[in-house]
Design a protein around this motif. Sequence first.
Motif, PDB file in Angstrom:
ATOM      1  N   ARG A 126      85.780  78.677  46.486  1.00  0.00           N
ATOM      2  CA  ARG A 126      86.959  78.070  46.740  1.00  0.00           C
ATOM      3  C   ARG A 126      86.965  77.689  48.230  1.00  0.00           C
ATOM      4  N   LEU A 127      86.519  78.490  49.261  1.00  0.00           N
ATOM      5  CA  LEU A 127      86.540  78.169  50.664  1.00  0.00           C
ATOM      6  C   LEU A 127      85.611  76.993  50.946  1.00  0.00           C
ATOM      7  N   ASP A 128      84.508  77.067  50.345  1.00  0.00           N
ATOM      8  CA  ASP A 128      83.695  75.871  50.424  1.00  0.00           C
ATOM      9  C   ASP A 128      84.144  74.378  50.050  1.00  0.00           C
ATOM     10  N   SER A 129      85.064  74.631  49.210  1.00  0.00           N
ATOM     11  CA  SER A 129      85.281  73.374  48.623  1.00  0.00           C
ATOM     12  C   SER A 129      86.003  72.326  49.317  1.00  0.00           C
ATOM     13  N   PRO A 130      85.721  71.114  49.152  1.00  0.00           N
ATOM     14  CA  PRO A 130      86.501  70.017  49.982  1.00  0.00           C
ATOM     15  C   PRO A 130      88.064  69.872  49.523  1.00  0.00           C
ATOM     16  N   GLU A 131      88.363  70.431  48.259  1.00  0.00           N
ATOM     17  CA  GLU A 131      89.740  70.305  48.027  1.00  0.00           C
ATOM     18  C   GLU A 131      90.621  71.281  48.905  1.00  0.00           C
ATOM     19  N   LEU A 132      89.834  72.379  49.037  1.00  0.00           N
ATOM     20  CA  LEU A 132      90.881  73.341  49.766  1.00  0.00           C
ATOM     21  C   LEU A 132      90.909  72.776  51.370  1.00  0.00           C
ATOM     22  N   GLU A 133      89.944  72.096  51.845  1.00  0.00           N
ATOM     23  CA  GLU A 133      90.020  71.557  53.045  1.00  0.00           C
ATOM     24  C   GLU A 133      91.100  70.356  53.111  1.00  0.00           C
ATOM     25  N   ALA A 134      91.065  69.349  52.183  1.00  0.00           N
ATOM     26  CA  ALA A 134      92.172  68.622  51.973  1.00  0.00           C
ATOM     27  C   ALA A 134      93.502  68.992  51.787  1.00  0.00           C
ATOM     28  N   GLU A 135      93.594  70.344  51.009  1.00  0.00           N
ATOM     29  CA  GLU A 135      95.156  71.033  51.308  1.00  0.00           C
ATOM     30  C   GLU A 135      95.475  71.380  52.458  1.00  0.00           C
ATOM     31  N   MET A 136      94.466  72.024  53.138  1.00  0.00           N
ATOM     32  CA  MET A 136      94.851  72.601  54.509  1.00  0.00           C
ATOM     33  C   MET A 136      95.168  71.504  55.369  1.00  0.00           C
ATOM     34  N   GLU A 137      94.463  70.440  55.403  1.00  0.00           N
ATOM     35  CA  GLU A 137      94.806  69.528  56.341  1.00  0.00           C
ATOM     36  C   GLU A 137      96.158  68.890  56.029  1.00  0.00           C
ATOM     37  N   ALA A 138      96.646  68.671  54.770  1.00  0.00           N
ATOM     38  CA  ALA A 138      97.700  67.992  54.397  1.00  0.00           C
ATOM     39  C   ALA A 138      98.883  68.967  54.752  1.00  0.00           C
ATOM     40  N   ALA A 139      98.766  70.457  54.532  1.00  0.00           N
ATOM     41  CA  ALA A 139      99.829  71.512  55.136  1.00  0.00           C
ATOM     42  C   ALA A 139     100.009  71.294  56.151  1.00  0.00           C
ATOM     43  N   LEU A 140      98.791  71.381  57.302  1.00  0.00           N
ATOM     44  CA  LEU A 140      99.004  71.279  58.430  1.00  0.00           C
ATOM     45  C   LEU A 140      99.543  69.732  58.922  1.00  0.00           C
ATOM     46  N   ALA A 141      99.455  68.653  58.566  1.00  0.00           N
ATOM     47  CA  ALA A 141      99.943  67.581  58.876  1.00  0.00           C
ATOM     48  C   ALA A 141     101.508  67.712  58.416  1.00  0.00           C
ATOM     49  N   GLU A 142     101.957  68.107  57.355  1.00  0.00           N
ATOM     50  CA  GLU A 142     103.159  68.313  57.098  1.00  0.00           C
ATOM     51  C   GLU A 142     103.968  69.256  57.959  1.00  0.00           C
ATOM     52  N   SER A 143     103.214  70.517  58.445  1.00  0.00           N
ATOM     53  CA  SER A 143     103.923  71.280  59.118  1.00  0.00           C
ATOM     54  C   SER A 143     104.193  70.629  60.632  1.00  0.00           C
ATOM     55  N   LEU A 144     103.257  69.942  61.060  1.00  0.00           N
ATOM     56  CA  LEU A 144     103.118  69.046  62.345  1.00  0.00           C
ATOM     57  C   LEU A 144     104.425  68.155  62.223  1.00  0.00           C
ATOM     58  N   GLY A 145     104.527  67.229  61.174  1.00  0.00           N
ATOM     59  CA  GLY A 145     105.256  66.476  61.171  1.00  0.00           C
ATOM     60  C   GLY A 145     106.896  67.011  60.968  1.00  0.00           C
ATOM     61  N   THR A 146     107.028  68.145  60.404  1.00  0.00           N
ATOM     62  CA  THR A 146     108.198  69.002  60.452  1.00  0.00           C
ATOM     63  C   THR A 146     108.521  69.419  61.564  1.00  0.00           C
ATOM     64  N   GLN A 147     107.679  69.728  62.433  1.00  0.00           N
ATOM     65  CA  GLN A 147     107.900  70.293  63.964  1.00  0.00           C
ATOM     66  C   GLN A 147     108.306  69.292  64.749  1.00  0.00           C
ATOM     67  N   MET A 148     107.563  67.920  64.748  1.00  0.00           N
ATOM     68  CA  MET A 148     108.136  66.917  65.272  1.00  0.00           C
ATOM     69  C   MET A 148     109.454  66.508  64.943  1.00  0.00           C
ATOM     70  N   ASP A 149     109.804  66.637  63.756  1.00  0.00           N
ATOM     71  CA  ASP A 149     111.275  66.007  63.400  1.00  0.00           C
ATOM     72  C   ASP A 149     112.178  66.987  63.901  1.00  0.00           C
ATOM     73  N   VAL A 150     111.825  68.181  63.979  1.00  0.00           N
ATOM     74  CA  VAL A 150     112.664  69.427  64.652  1.00  0.00           C
ATOM     75  C   VAL A 150     112.805  69.053  66.195  1.00  0.00           C
ATOM     76  N   GLU A 151     111.773  68.875  66.783  1.00  0.00           N
ATOM     77  CA  GLU A 151     111.595  68.416  68.347  1.00  0.00           C
ATOM     78  C   GLU A 151     112.421  67.361  68.487  1.00  0.00           C
ATOM     79  N   ARG A 152     112.198  66.256  67.651  1.00  0.00           N
ATOM     80  CA  ARG A 152     113.022  64.865  67.699  1.00  0.00           C
ATOM     81  C   ARG A 152     114.500  65.343  67.614  1.00  0.00           C
ATOM     82  N   GLY A 153     114.841  66.157  66.748  1.00  0.00           N
ATOM     83  CA  GLY A 153     116.204  66.500  66.520  1.00  0.00           C
ATOM     84  C   GLY A 153     116.888  67.370  67.640  1.00  0.00           C
ATOM     85  N   LYS A 154     116.024  68.095  68.594  1.00  0.00           N
ATOM     86  CA  LYS A 154     116.526  68.848  69.673  1.00  0.00           C
ATOM     87  C   LYS A 154     116.921  67.959  70.721  1.00  0.00           C
TER      88      LYS A 154
END
Length: 190
Positions: A126-154
């Motif tokens: 599972r750790l070696d799978s490209p799907e996990l890496e894609a899921e992690m990158e998507a989660a990171l992008a979503e997290s960063l996007g949410t963080q940017m939205d919060v900072e923009r809101g501030k």
Amino acid sequence: MKIFKDNAGRAWTVAIDVAAIKCVRSLLDVDLMSAVEGKLLERLVSDPVLLCDVIYCVCKPEADARDVSDEDFGRAMAGDAVDLATTALLEELVDFFPQARRRLLAKALAKLKNLEARALEVAETRLDSPELEAEMEAALAESLGTQMDVERGKELRTDQPLNETVMQTQALGGGSSGSLPESPESTPDR
């Protein structure tokens, strides 16, 4: 008797006999005799703290002679030392029982080791799978996007008049709706 070394380089002798079983029962309220049922094996393998406590109880006469406290023993138990101690304890436990129970316990132990090996293999795959890496990158992008939205809101202050907030939103790249009228303060008297 089985021997393992802790991370402090001390060799410990693991010998399961009636005295060791009584010590574990009295100090930890853990019955090593229930290992034949299999649940105790799972518990010991999945809980390294309990496992080290059991091993300390089994090695207590040796620890007392060396003036090694429970805490000192625990500090020297991590990584490979835990694995070596686990093997020593479980093999000694198997050897303690009479032939019929020994066969059952050995079978349970083999199954447990097999399941553990398969679980590690699945986790590694599972750790070696490209799907996990894609899921992690998507989660990171979503997290960063949410963080940017919060900072923009501030950056948008809610105590400002509506027109200033709209202008600030446009300056931040929020665009213009074009449908808001100008505020009376910004409209020259006609």
